[in-house]
Write a protein that holds these residues in place. Structure first.
Motif, PDB file in Angstrom:
ATOM      1  N   LYS A  31     112.129  20.086  87.758  1.00 26.15           N
ATOM      2  CA  LYS A  31     110.684  19.835  87.640  1.00 26.15           C
ATOM      3  C   LYS A  31     110.051  19.665  89.020  1.00 26.15           C
ATOM      4  N   ARG A  32     110.831  19.164  89.979  1.00 27.65           N
ATOM      5  CA  ARG A  32     110.353  18.991  91.357  1.00 27.65           C
ATOM      6  C   ARG A  32     110.459  20.284  92.162  1.00 27.65           C
ATOM      7  N   GLY A  33     110.939  21.346  91.525  1.00 26.64           N
ATOM      8  CA  GLY A  33     111.012  22.644  92.189  1.00 26.64           C
ATOM      9  C   GLY A  33     112.361  22.980  92.789  1.00 26.64           C
ATOM     10  N   PHE A  34     113.375  22.130  92.576  1.00 29.98           N
ATOM     11  CA  PHE A  34     114.707  22.418  93.098  1.00 29.98           C
ATOM     12  C   PHE A  34     115.406  23.425  92.189  1.00 29.98           C
ATOM     13  N   ASN A  35     116.368  24.132  92.745  1.00 25.60           N
ATOM     14  CA  ASN A  35     117.177  25.086  92.001  1.00 25.60           C
ATOM     15  C   ASN A  35     118.360  24.336  91.398  1.00 25.60           C
ATOM     16  N   GLY A  36     118.119  23.519  90.396  1.00 25.51           N
ATOM     17  CA  GLY A  36     119.156  22.678  89.797  1.00 25.51           C
ATOM     18  C   GLY A  36     119.152  21.307  90.430  1.00 25.51           C
ATOM     19  N   CYS A  37     120.146  20.519  90.094  1.00 27.56           N
ATOM     20  CA  CYS A  37     120.255  19.173  90.656  1.00 27.56           C
ATOM     21  C   CYS A  37     120.501  19.272  92.159  1.00 27.56           C
ATOM     22  N   GLY A  38     119.838  18.436  92.919  1.00 28.56           N
ATOM     23  CA  GLY A  38     119.985  18.458  94.371  1.00 28.56           C
ATOM     24  C   GLY A  38     121.247  17.791  94.875  1.00 28.56           C
ATOM     25  N   TYR A  39     121.851  16.931  94.049  1.00 26.49           N
ATOM     26  CA  TYR A  39     123.075  16.226  94.429  1.00 26.49           C
ATOM     27  C   TYR A  39     124.297  17.062  94.046  1.00 26.49           C
ATOM     28  N   HIS A  40     125.358  16.886  94.791  1.00 28.02           N
ATOM     29  CA  HIS A  40     126.595  17.588  94.462  1.00 28.02           C
ATOM     30  C   HIS A  40     127.402  16.831  93.401  1.00 28.02           C
ATOM     31  N   PHE A  41     127.322  15.496  93.459  1.00 29.90           N
ATOM     32  CA  PHE A  41     128.069  14.664  92.511  1.00 29.90           C
ATOM     33  C   PHE A  41     127.175  13.535  92.006  1.00 29.90           C
ATOM     34  N   TYR A  42     127.424  13.120  90.777  1.00 26.23           N
ATOM     35  CA  TYR A  42     126.696  12.022  90.144  1.00 26.23           C
ATOM     36  C   TYR A  42     127.727  11.097  89.519  1.00 26.23           C
TER      37      TYR A  42
END
Length: 146
Positions: A31-42
């Motif tokens: 929704k913020r315009g990133f191509n997927g999650c910006g983090y590598h790990f959660y």
């Protein structure tokens, strides 16, 4: 494989009494315009480590510092009233330690720091002090703990 020498720790800014599913975190980033999650790990409250973005791909988690870093986010970071707090569970602390050590073995990691440690040095003394933090994230002192 891209060159990675930094790990940046984040919190999801989720109140302690709320859950944030990995899919919802990805949706928020899209929704913020990133191509997927910006983090590598959660890292979930139960210690589950979720792969969010391939490490081969540059993250979208710390403006100006994404190219050579890996972003790790833990679920939490706010107390039940919504104030910044270290809400990590024992399971999250253990999982975070294991993940950081694993990444250190795989990459030539030089720096492990919190998102707030990449705030601008406003007074130019070479140290990012609490009054200079743009945000509290990840709500604990990564440099002394990791």
């Amino acid at each position: 494989m891209r060159h990675v020498d930094t790990i940046i720790i984040h919190c999801s800014a989720t109140p302690a009494n709320k859950m944030l599913e990995p899919a919802e975190l990805s949706r928020m980033h899209r929704k913020r315009g990133f191509n997927g999650c910006g983090y590598h790990f959660y890292i979930r409250r139960n210690g589950e480590i979720c792969d969010m973005r391939p490490v081969e791909r540059v993250g979208a988690h710390c403006k100006g510092h994404n190219e050579g870093s890996i972003g790790i986010c833990y679920e939490g970071g706010l107390d039940a009233k919504g104030s910044p707090a270290d809400t990590r569970t024992p399971q999250q602390k253990k999982a975070m330690g294991v993940l950081v050590e694993m990444l250190k073995r795989e990459f030539p990691i030089v720096t492990v720091a919190g998102h707030r440690d990449f705030s601008p040095d406003l007074n130019g003394n070479g140290t990012i002090e609490p009054e200079e933090w743009v945000k509290e994230c990840p709500c604990f002192d990564v440099r002394t703990e990791m």
